[in-house]
Motif scaffolding. Structure first.
Motif, short mmCIF file in Angstrom:
data_model
loop_
_atom_site.label_atom_id
_atom_site.label_comp_id
_atom_site.label_asym_id
_atom_site.label_seq_id
_atom_site.Cartn_x
_atom_site.Cartn_y
_atom_site.Cartn_z
N PHE A 1 0.81 -1.23 0.00
CA PHE A 1 0.00 0.00 0.00
C PHE A 1 0.84 1.27 0.00
CE2 PHE A 1 -2.39 -3.45 1.86
CZ PHE A 1 -3.61 -3.37 1.20
N THR A 2 2.14 1.15 0.24
CA THR A 2 2.99 2.33 0.28
C THR A 2 3.65 2.57 -1.08
OG1 THR A 2 4.84 0.98 1.11
CG2 THR A 2 3.50 2.13 2.74
N SER A 3 3.79 3.83 -1.43
CA SER A 3 4.41 4.19 -2.71
C SER A 3 5.89 3.84 -2.73
CB SER A 3 4.22 5.68 -2.97
OG SER A 3 4.69 6.46 -1.88
N HIS A 4 6.51 3.74 -1.56
CA HIS A 4 7.93 3.41 -1.49
C HIS A 4 8.18 1.91 -1.37
CE1 HIS A 4 6.97 3.16 2.78
NE2 HIS A 4 6.54 4.42 2.72
N GLY A 5 7.14 1.12 -1.08
CA GLY A 5 7.28 -0.33 -1.05
C GLY A 5 7.83 -0.92 0.23
N HIS A 6 8.03 -0.09 1.25
CA HIS A 6 8.52 -0.62 2.52
C HIS A 6 7.34 -0.99 3.43
CE1 HIS A 6 12.86 -0.44 2.30
NE2 HIS A 6 12.75 0.68 1.61
N CYS A 7 7.66 -1.76 4.47
CA CYS A 7 6.63 -2.34 5.34
C CYS A 7 6.24 -1.42 6.49
CB CYS A 7 7.10 -3.68 5.89
SG CYS A 7 7.49 -4.89 4.60
N GLY A 8 6.61 -0.16 6.42
CA GLY A 8 6.30 0.76 7.49
C GLY A 8 6.36 2.20 7.02
N VAL A 9 6.23 3.09 7.98
CA VAL A 9 6.26 4.52 7.73
C VAL A 9 7.71 4.99 7.58
CG1 VAL A 9 5.69 6.79 8.70
CG2 VAL A 9 4.11 4.85 8.99
N ILE A 10 7.97 5.86 6.62
CA ILE A 10 9.33 6.35 6.37
C ILE A 10 9.53 7.71 7.02
CG2 ILE A 10 11.00 7.02 4.61
CD1 ILE A 10 10.46 4.03 4.70
N GLU A 11 10.61 7.82 7.78
CA GLU A 11 11.04 9.10 8.32
C GLU A 11 12.53 9.25 8.05
OE1 GLU A 11 10.05 9.18 12.45
OE2 GLU A 11 7.86 9.16 12.11
N ASN A 12 12.92 10.31 7.35
CA ASN A 12 14.32 10.54 6.98
C ASN A 12 14.91 9.33 6.24
OD1 ASN A 12 14.33 13.10 8.31
ND2 ASN A 12 14.61 12.04 10.27
N ARG A 13 14.09 8.78 5.33
CA ARG A 13 14.48 7.65 4.48
C ARG A 13 14.81 6.39 5.28
NH1 ARG A 13 14.96 8.58 -0.81
NH2 ARG A 13 16.38 6.82 -1.16
N GLU A 14 14.29 6.31 6.48
CA GLU A 14 14.42 5.12 7.31
C GLU A 14 13.02 4.66 7.72
OE1 GLU A 14 17.14 3.50 8.03
OE2 GLU A 14 18.61 4.92 7.23
N VAL A 15 12.86 3.35 7.91
CA VAL A 15 11.58 2.82 8.38
C VAL A 15 11.47 3.08 9.88
CG1 VAL A 15 10.15 0.76 8.63
CG2 VAL A 15 11.56 1.05 6.59
N ALA A 16 10.49 3.89 10.26
CA ALA A 16 10.30 4.28 11.66
C ALA A 16 9.47 3.22 12.36
CB ALA A 16 9.62 5.64 11.74
N ASN A 17 10.06 2.55 13.32
CA ASN A 17 9.41 1.41 13.96
C ASN A 17 8.11 1.78 14.65
OD1 ASN A 17 10.24 -1.60 14.87
ND2 ASN A 17 9.11 -0.62 16.53
N ASP A 18 8.16 2.71 15.60
CA ASP A 18 6.99 2.97 16.44
C ASP A 18 5.86 3.65 15.69
OD1 ASP A 18 8.72 1.89 18.21
OD2 ASP A 18 8.72 3.53 19.65
N ALA A 19 6.20 4.52 14.76
CA ALA A 19 5.18 5.15 13.94
C ALA A 19 4.50 4.10 13.05
CB ALA A 19 5.79 6.25 13.08
N SER A 20 5.26 3.10 12.64
CA SER A 20 4.71 2.03 11.81
C SER A 20 3.73 1.17 12.61
CB SER A 20 5.84 1.16 11.25
OG SER A 20 6.72 1.91 10.45
N LEU A 21 4.01 0.98 13.90
CA LEU A 21 3.12 0.17 14.72
C LEU A 21 1.70 0.75 14.76
CD1 LEU A 21 5.38 -0.72 17.81
CD2 LEU A 21 4.88 -2.11 15.78
N GLU A 22 1.58 2.05 14.83
CA GLU A 22 0.26 2.67 14.85
C GLU A 22 -0.52 2.33 13.59
OE1 GLU A 22 0.46 6.84 15.60
OE2 GLU A 22 1.91 6.65 17.23
#
Length: 322
Positions: A122-143
């Motif tokens: 579902f993400t345009s970048h194809g990663h399994c979580g939310v991106i912050e500063n080009r890194e996958v942000a763990n806790d923001a992704s949990l929400e």
């Protein structure tokens, strides 16, 4: 000099069946289905012969075949028409997965429907979580993952299968489901998911190839085995009901370690690359497809898997019926 005559128990098919230690039952199989937006869509995935994208209006015949073959459970993967940075379609009430689940359960209430809970499709970048500063942000992704799991349960999913490998994802989803009133909805945790090269065809099917970097900061290093136990321990403590090892065939030792350590049901995922390699070799006449598939399934069971998630589920069921 006396010696043991082991061949006494191999003389014919009858005795071999009598002493066979492991068996593949149709009820052990979980069949993956890829649902896409649109109407009238039934398109074969190029890298996975025999595996199709279905629009919701084309699911009826496919699910009926699954039921007729005696397969009792499926897992739904959704491919949306639009994607964005935060994967807003993942938890939308009218999202592709939610709509597919409602449709399937309305027509086939007895079928056990598992929902894949991740953001990568579902993400345009194809990663399994939310991106912050080009890194996958763990806790923001949990929400986002909690919200997705709840929406899938509300749509009628019988089981939630989070595949994201964020730290704490089982605890967060368990708490979210409980607070939303879904205390009886089990979690099949992708507890041990490696950053594997065997996923290529799936990314073709799910349109989920990362647009930058890779997934090695959250999926496991294929060289590590003890780490698998640490991951599984965390998920058990956080409330997982079942544990998955992915991929399957290259990680039989990991399945065995998890089986010897934990008493929860274990699921092996025969992933897309494993499926595609067998298909390609069979189509070239290099191997006998049925025998290789059944031998692979037996290896999963022998290693300790209780269930197997496989694109070959329908074929295996047909072979058993015949």
């Amino acid at each position: 000099m006396p010696f043991n005559r082991h061949r006494r128990l191999r003389q014919n098919e009858a005795i071999r069946k009598m002493i066979r230690e492991h068996h593949i039952h149709t009820e052990d199989l979980i069949y993956p289905i890829f649902v896409v937006a649109g109407e009238g869509v039934k398109e074969e995935v190029p890298s996975m012969p025999g595996v199709f994208h279905f629009s919701i209006d084309q699911l009826q015949e496919e699910i009926q075949e699954v039921m007729d073959l005696g397969i009792t459970s499926i897992i739904v993967f959704g491919v949306p028409a639009e994607k964005d940075e935060c994967g807003s379609g993942a938890d939308h009430e009218q999202g592709i997965v939610q709509s597919a689940i409602r449709h399937i359960k309305a027509s086939f209430p007895q079928l056990y429907v598992i929902s894949d809970t991740c953001l990568c499709q579902f993400t345009s970048h194809g990663h399994c979580g939310v991106i912050e500063n080009r890194e996958v942000a763990n806790d923001a992704s949990l929400e986002r993952l909690v919200s997705t799991a709840i929406s899938q349960a509300q749509a009628g999913a019988d089981m939630i299968a989070p595949s994201n490998m964020m730290d704490g994802f089982v605890a967060a989803i368990r708490q979210g489901l409980d607070e939303a009133g879904f205390t009886d909805t089990p979690i099949l945790s992708y507890a041990v998911k490696y950053a594997s090269s065997f996923y290529g065809p799936f990314r073709d099917a799910a349109h989920s190839t990362p647009q930058f970097g890779d997934r090695r900061t959250y999926q496991m290093d294929p060289a590590n085995a003890r780490e698998a136990l640490r991951e599984a321990y965390s998920d058990v403590e956080e409330g997982a009901d079942l544990l998955m090892v992915k991929p399957g065939l290259a990680y039989l030792d990991i399945i065995h370690r998890i089986r010897e350590t934990f008493h929860l049901p274990i699921v092996a995922y025969q992933v897309s690359g494993e499926y595609a390699m067998i298909k390609a070799a069979a189509q070239n006449g290099w191997i006998e497809e049925k025998q290789v598939v059944l031998e692979s399934m037996t290896s999963f069971k022998r290693a300790g898997a209780d269930m197997i998630l496989t694109y070959y589920a329908k074929d295996i069921a047909r072979w058993q019926l015949n």
